[in-house]
Motif scaffolding. Structure first.
Motif, PDB file in Angstrom:
ATOM      1  N   GLN A  79       0.753  -1.342  -0.053  1.00 24.19           N
ATOM      2  CA  GLN A  79      -0.250   0.077  -0.153  1.00 24.19           C
ATOM      3  C   GLN A  79       0.836   1.360   0.261  1.00 24.19           C
ATOM      4  OE1 GLN A  79      -2.915   0.101   2.678  1.00 24.19           O
ATOM      5  NE2 GLN A  79      -3.760  -1.953   1.870  1.00 24.19           N
ATOM      6  N   TYR A 102     -13.181  -9.545  10.024  1.00 23.21           N
ATOM      7  CA  TYR A 102     -13.061  -8.211   9.758  1.00 23.21           C
ATOM      8  C   TYR A 102     -14.200  -7.772  10.189  1.00 23.21           C
ATOM      9  CZ  TYR A 102     -12.354  -4.472   6.193  1.00 23.21           C
ATOM     10  OH  TYR A 102     -12.450  -3.628   5.333  1.00 23.21           O
ATOM     11  N   MET A 160     -18.590  -3.301   6.338  1.00 23.93           N
ATOM     12  CA  MET A 160     -18.638  -4.693   5.786  1.00 23.93           C
ATOM     13  C   MET A 160     -18.352  -5.598   6.669  1.00 23.93           C
ATOM     14  SD  MET A 160     -17.104  -3.270   2.187  1.00 23.93           S
ATOM     15  CE  MET A 160     -16.211  -2.435   2.809  1.00 23.93           C
ATOM     16  N   GLU A 164      -8.733  -8.672   1.096  1.00 22.26           N
ATOM     17  CA  GLU A 164      -8.804  -8.490  -0.507  1.00 22.26           C
ATOM     18  C   GLU A 164      -8.693  -9.919  -1.327  1.00 22.26           C
ATOM     19  OE1 GLU A 164      -6.182  -5.115  -1.678  1.00 22.26           O
ATOM     20  OE2 GLU A 164      -6.137  -4.180   0.334  1.00 22.26           O
ATOM     21  N   LEU A 178     -12.631   6.082   6.119  1.00 19.33           N
ATOM     22  CA  LEU A 178     -12.695   5.121   6.585  1.00 19.33           C
ATOM     23  C   LEU A 178     -12.485   4.424   7.642  1.00 19.33           C
ATOM     24  CD1 LEU A 178     -11.364   1.626   5.115  1.00 19.33           C
ATOM     25  CD2 LEU A 178      -9.487   2.666   6.572  1.00 19.33           C
ATOM     26  N   GLU A 188     -11.523   1.123  10.423  1.00 24.65           N
ATOM     27  CA  GLU A 188     -11.172  -0.530   9.970  1.00 24.65           C
ATOM     28  C   GLU A 188     -10.857  -1.421  10.835  1.00 24.65           C
ATOM     29  OE1 GLU A 188     -10.469  -2.485   6.121  1.00 24.65           O
ATOM     30  OE2 GLU A 188      -8.204  -2.333   6.711  1.00 24.65           O
ATOM     31  N   LYS A 206      -7.940   0.765  11.349  1.00 22.73           N
ATOM     32  CA  LYS A 206      -7.244   2.065  10.386  1.00 22.73           C
ATOM     33  C   LYS A 206      -8.336   2.855  10.149  1.00 22.73           C
ATOM     34  CE  LYS A 206      -3.681   0.409   8.792  1.00 22.73           C
ATOM     35  NZ  LYS A 206      -3.696  -1.239   9.427  1.00 22.73           N
ATOM     36  N   ASP A 228      -1.071  11.517 -19.291  1.00 18.50           N
ATOM     37  CA  ASP A 228      -1.255   9.862 -20.801  1.00 18.50           C
ATOM     38  C   ASP A 228      -0.788  10.475 -21.577  1.00 18.50           C
ATOM     39  OD1 ASP A 228      -2.778   9.620 -18.555  1.00 18.50           O
ATOM     40  OD2 ASP A 228      -5.300   9.763 -19.639  1.00 18.50           O
ATOM     41  N   ILE A 235     -10.217   7.759 -13.292  1.00 12.67           N
ATOM     42  CA  ILE A 235     -10.102   5.962 -13.283  1.00 12.67           C
ATOM     43  C   ILE A 235     -11.165   6.781 -11.573  1.00 12.67           C
ATOM     44  CG2 ILE A 235      -8.142   6.003 -13.459  1.00 12.67           C
ATOM     45  CD1 ILE A 235      -6.575   7.582 -11.867  1.00 12.67           C
ATOM     46  N   THR A 279      -1.576   6.969 -16.622  1.00 13.82           N
ATOM     47  CA  THR A 279      -0.800   6.442 -16.763  1.00 13.82           C
ATOM     48  C   THR A 279      -0.452   6.906 -15.039  1.00 13.82           C
ATOM     49  OG1 THR A 279      -0.460   8.785 -17.745  1.00 13.82           O
ATOM     50  CG2 THR A 279       0.797   6.693 -18.678  1.00 13.82           C
ATOM     51  N   ALA A 280      -1.350   7.764 -14.402  1.00 17.42           N
ATOM     52  CA  ALA A 280      -1.823   8.323 -13.478  1.00 17.42           C
ATOM     53  C   ALA A 280      -0.863   7.656 -12.120  1.00 17.42           C
ATOM     54  CB  ALA A 280      -2.857   8.409 -12.634  1.00 17.42           C
ATOM     55  N   PRO A 281      -0.016   8.025 -11.087  1.00 15.59           N
ATOM     56  CA  PRO A 281       0.173   7.645 -10.149  1.00 15.59           C
ATOM     57  C   PRO A 281      -0.759   6.954  -9.258  1.00 15.59           C
ATOM     58  CG  PRO A 281       0.370   9.851  -9.511  1.00 15.59           C
ATOM     59  CD  PRO A 281       0.093   9.579 -11.506  1.00 15.59           C
ATOM     60  N   ARG A 307      -2.244   6.244  -3.288  1.00 12.74           N
ATOM     61  CA  ARG A 307      -1.548   5.806  -2.219  1.00 12.74           C
ATOM     62  C   ARG A 307      -3.117   5.402  -1.103  1.00 12.74           C
ATOM     63  NH1 ARG A 307       1.683   9.536  -1.392  1.00 12.74           N
ATOM     64  NH2 ARG A 307       3.162   9.635  -3.684  1.00 12.74           N
ATOM     65  N   ARG A 308      -3.383   4.319  -0.262  1.00 14.97           N
ATOM     66  CA  ARG A 308      -4.452   3.790   0.259  1.00 14.97           C
ATOM     67  C   ARG A 308      -3.796   3.315   1.361  1.00 14.97           C
ATOM     68  NH1 ARG A 308      -6.320  -1.305  -0.640  1.00 14.97           N
ATOM     69  NH2 ARG A 308      -4.479  -2.034  -1.975  1.00 14.97           N
ATOM     70  N   MET A 309      -4.809   3.960   2.689  1.00 14.52           N
ATOM     71  CA  MET A 309      -4.765   2.760   3.874  1.00 14.52           C
ATOM     72  C   MET A 309      -5.887   1.835   4.558  1.00 14.52           C
ATOM     73  SD  MET A 309      -3.643   5.643   6.690  1.00 14.52           S
ATOM     74  CE  MET A 309      -3.415   4.802   7.976  1.00 14.52           C
ATOM     75  N   GLY A 310      -5.776   0.695   4.879  1.00 12.47           N
ATOM     76  CA  GLY A 310      -6.870  -0.445   4.613  1.00 12.47           C
ATOM     77  C   GLY A 310      -7.544  -0.733   3.553  1.00 12.47           C
ATOM     78  N   HIS A 311      -8.754  -1.965   3.852  1.00 18.30           N
ATOM     79  CA  HIS A 311      -8.828  -2.753   2.643  1.00 18.30           C
ATOM     80  C   HIS A 311      -9.927  -2.329   2.190  1.00 18.30           C
ATOM     81  CE1 HIS A 311      -5.029  -5.501   3.471  1.00 18.30           C
ATOM     82  NE2 HIS A 311      -5.499  -5.020   4.648  1.00 18.30           N
ATOM     83  N   ALA A 312     -10.879  -1.541   2.545  1.00 14.94           N
ATOM     84  CA  ALA A 312     -11.931  -1.572   2.251  1.00 14.94           C
ATOM     85  C   ALA A 312     -12.495  -1.088   1.416  1.00 14.94           C
ATOM     86  CB  ALA A 312     -12.947  -0.382   3.714  1.00 14.94           C
ATOM     87  N   GLY A 313     -11.669   0.120   0.444  1.00 16.94           N
ATOM     88  CA  GLY A 313     -11.798   0.387  -1.048  1.00 16.94           C
ATOM     89  C   GLY A 313     -11.737  -0.764  -1.535  1.00 16.94           C
ATOM     90  N   ALA A 314     -10.738  -1.443  -1.876  1.00 16.90           N
ATOM     91  CA  ALA A 314     -10.437  -2.591  -2.502  1.00 16.90           C
ATOM     92  C   ALA A 314     -10.990  -4.048  -2.054  1.00 16.90           C
ATOM     93  CB  ALA A 314      -9.878  -2.812  -2.173  1.00 16.90           C
TER      94      ALA A 314
END
Lengths: 346, 293
Positions: A42, A66, A81, A91, A152, A154, A172, A232, B210, B238-240, B243-250
């Motif tokens: 991450q 979870y 969730m 995930e 978020l 979690e 988190k 792009d 995106i 081509t966006a970088p 960054r993320r934290m945690g899993h909920a978004g995914a």
């Protein structure tokens, strides 16, 4: 347990969580983590610095669950969730067997309801005596999410201990940047050490939307969508952007000057590409900012400027009259090609 | 015809006395938009830019017969402003304001659902039916009346696309910026359906980016409900990686947020995909020449 305290998940697999059976071992584990950089899936490849560790009792667990809350953008509602498969591979489980994720959506008009807590608790197949405390825990977690305007929350893992207690072993919390004005105490907790120094500098300069990249063309664009398309396009033209930078809609020259200050202080930047299509942002203000930037600092990197939109005539005049050696372009393709050429011809 | 706004639109500007509100209200007037009044609590009874200012939207609607509002109120008060205009019975509310807390929008969208008010935005450039009415920030002179509909999540990228179209002498029926927020008031799918039903729109340009799953929903609509050709570009290939934290978004969206996934879905839905953002205008010209989907 010794746990690295960083702004990223996936620490377990990355070696950021260590177990110790004596104070000496704990000391050694902490020393090995502190001052290091932790790279997880991450974070970027550069990782994040470990400046704090959390030392806590190792717990014998019966089950790892979870529990998370986030905004579900397709339903436009917060979703709670939960899954019986807590721990590190959540995930993957969501991807392969989405039916194993229990979901319940909270209506803002009605608010969180006790049945939703039961839905989660029974869905997790908790033993009867844990259903009520689990329901309360879910309700409290939602209250936290709502009261503090989180994006978020979690708990992973939420464990059932051998002595039948529910315990949050790790959590988190992300906050909605747009709502920080309501929570100054949260805003004050931001640890700038966890962010790329150039990005911190950008933040201090009032540029909220700056992300450092690997390439050599410094990009200043207005609007996130146009900024992404410029990246792009540069890539299609064989160039490598040094950053994503959305200058936003602030109609002050200072922010433009500061963007140039960022480019000028980044040794990776070999050319600057300015692509502005004025709407809310006025092109004349941007042009004045570019001229000011050149008067305030010694800019030796070639700059390609493409201007269009609100007050474009005034903007063109300002650049023309400044007499600065700026490479002009009149379309985004032309601008991208000239920026790529400027790097090659250096 | 056109969608959502035309020469009959009676516009109210919420926050008309503020700096941005004032600047852009004047630009809209110069373009020909029928601005019938504005609101600014505490300044009711005054006149600004030659139109009456009211303390409340309710009063303004009763006095002027406004049917549409454009909001320039600062973010902490913007959700309240949207609710006020919906409560006053306006059929279209265009919220320009950016940085509104997501939680506020959750409440607003819940309130609006099932009602008669359509919200465009927030965090958007507004919309324009060239030659008829402009309710937004876009420079009017880059547009040209015609038969291509444009719907986009990005403001400035839309200006870019429109200027490409106009340079090729391709006019637009209506250009709608739905805004860059995670939960917009109107979705791609909804605006696509309005264009499908509009007898004066032949081709639609969709500009995605995106994040989220709006493009996937649009792809479903294109596949199942649209006869008109849709030309699509998705920004951020081509966006970088964010960054993320945690899993909920995914967990909630998986890989759907990437440009690659969105392009795949849109292509499968039958849209013409453009890879180069500088060539969107040309692709539309080709689609127009070809005719049907």
């Amino acid at each position: 347990m010794i746990k690295a305290q960083v702004y990223a998940g996936g620490r377990g697999k990355a070696g950021g969580i260590k177990q110790a059976s004596s104070p000496e071992e704990a000391g050694k584990a902490a020393a090995s983590l502190l001052g290091s950089r932790l790279v997880t899936h991450q974070t970027g490849a550069e990782g994040v610095p470990v400046e704090q560790v959390l030392v806590e009792e190792a717990v014998n667990t019966e089950r790892e669950l979870y529990l998370g809350i986030v905004i579900d953008s397709s339903r436009r509602l917060p979703v709670i969730m939960a899954s019986e498969a807590g721990g590190m591979d959540i995930e993957e489980i969501a991807l392969k067997s989405p039916e194993k994720i229990i979901k319940t959506w909270v209506d803002p008009a009605a608010g969180f309801q006790p049945f939703q807590g039961r839905q989660i608790a029974y869905g997790l197949n908790l033993q009867p005596e844990l259903v009520k405390p689990a329901g309360e825990l879910v309700g409290n977690l939602f209250r936290l999410f709502k009261t503090l305007d989180c994006s978020l929350v979690e708990i992973n893992p939420l464990v059932v201990t051998m002595d039948k207690r529910l315990l949050a072993l790790d959590a988190k919390v992300n906050f909605d940047d747009n709502a920080l004005f309501r929570h100054p105490e949260i805003a004050a907790m931001n640890d700038k050490g966890q962010v790329d120094p150039l990005e911190v500098r950008a933040q201090d300069f009032g540029i909220k939307n700056y992300i450092k990249m690997e390439g050599d063309i410094g990009c200043m664009v207005n609007g996130a969508g146009l900024a992404m398309s410029v990246l792009d396009l540069l890539t299609l033209c064989g160039g490598k952007p040094a950053n994503f930078l959305d200058i936003g809609t602030a109609n002050n020259t200072e922010r433009v000057v500061n963007a140039f200050r960022l480019f000028n202080s980044d040794p990776a930047v070999k050319a600057i590409l300015v692509n502005i299509f004025g709407g809310m942002a006025r092109v004349d203000v941007i042009a004045r900012g570019i001229v000011e930037a050149y008067s305030q600092m010694d800019i030796r990197i070639p700059t390609v400027v493409r201007l269009a939109g609100t007050n474009v005539q005034e903007g063109e005049c300002i650049l023309e009259e400044s007499g600065l050696k700026i490479i002009r372009a009149y379309g985004m393709q032309e601008a991208a090609e000239k920026a790529v050429a400027a790097v090659k011809n250096r | 015809m056109s969608i959502l706004i035309d020469e009959k639109t009676r516009l109210l500007v919420q926050g008309i006395t503020g700096g941005e509100g004032s600047f852009h209200a004047q630009r809209c007037m110069e373009y020909g938009t029928k601005i019938v009044g504005g609101t600014s609590p505490g300044k009711g009874g005054t006149v600004h830019l030659g139109v009456p200012v009211f303390n409340t939207v309710d009063r303004a609607v009763k006095e002027t017969g406004a049917d549409t509002s454009m909001i320039f109120v600062p973010a902490p008060f913007a959700a309240d402003a949207i609710l006020e205009s919906a409560d006053a019975g306006l059929s279209l509310v265009v919220c320009i304001t950016e940085f509104i807390p997501t939680a506020d929008m959750v409440t607003v969208l819940r309130y609006l659902s099932g009602g008669k008010t359509r919200l465009i935005g927030p965090n958007c450039p507004g919309l324009i039916s060239p030659g008829k009415s402009k309710v937004g920030l876009m420079a009017g002179d880059i547009h040209k009346p015609g038969r291509v509909g444009v719907v986009s999540r990005s403001g400035t990228l839309t200006y870019e696309v429109v200027s490409q179209l106009t340079a090729l002498d391709i006019g637009q029926s209506t250009c709608v910026g739905i805004g860059g927020d995670p939960i917009p008031g109107s979705t791609f799918a909804e605006i696509l359906m309005l264009f499908e039903q509009d007898t004066e729109t032949d081709v639609v340009v969709l500009i995605g980016e995106i994040g989220g799953t709006l493009e996937q929903d649009a792809a479903e609509t294109i596949k199942n409900n649209m006869s008109k050709p849709v030309v699509a570009f998705v920004a951020g290939n081509t966006a970088p990686p964010g960054r993320r934290m945690g899993h909920a978004g995914a967990i909630i969206s998986g890989a759907a947020g990437t440009a690659g996934e969105k392009i795949r879905a849109l292509r499968e839905g039958g849209a013409v995909i453009v890879e180069n953002p500088a060539r969107i205008g040309r692709s539309v010209a080709e689609a127009l020449a070809k005719g049907s989907k």
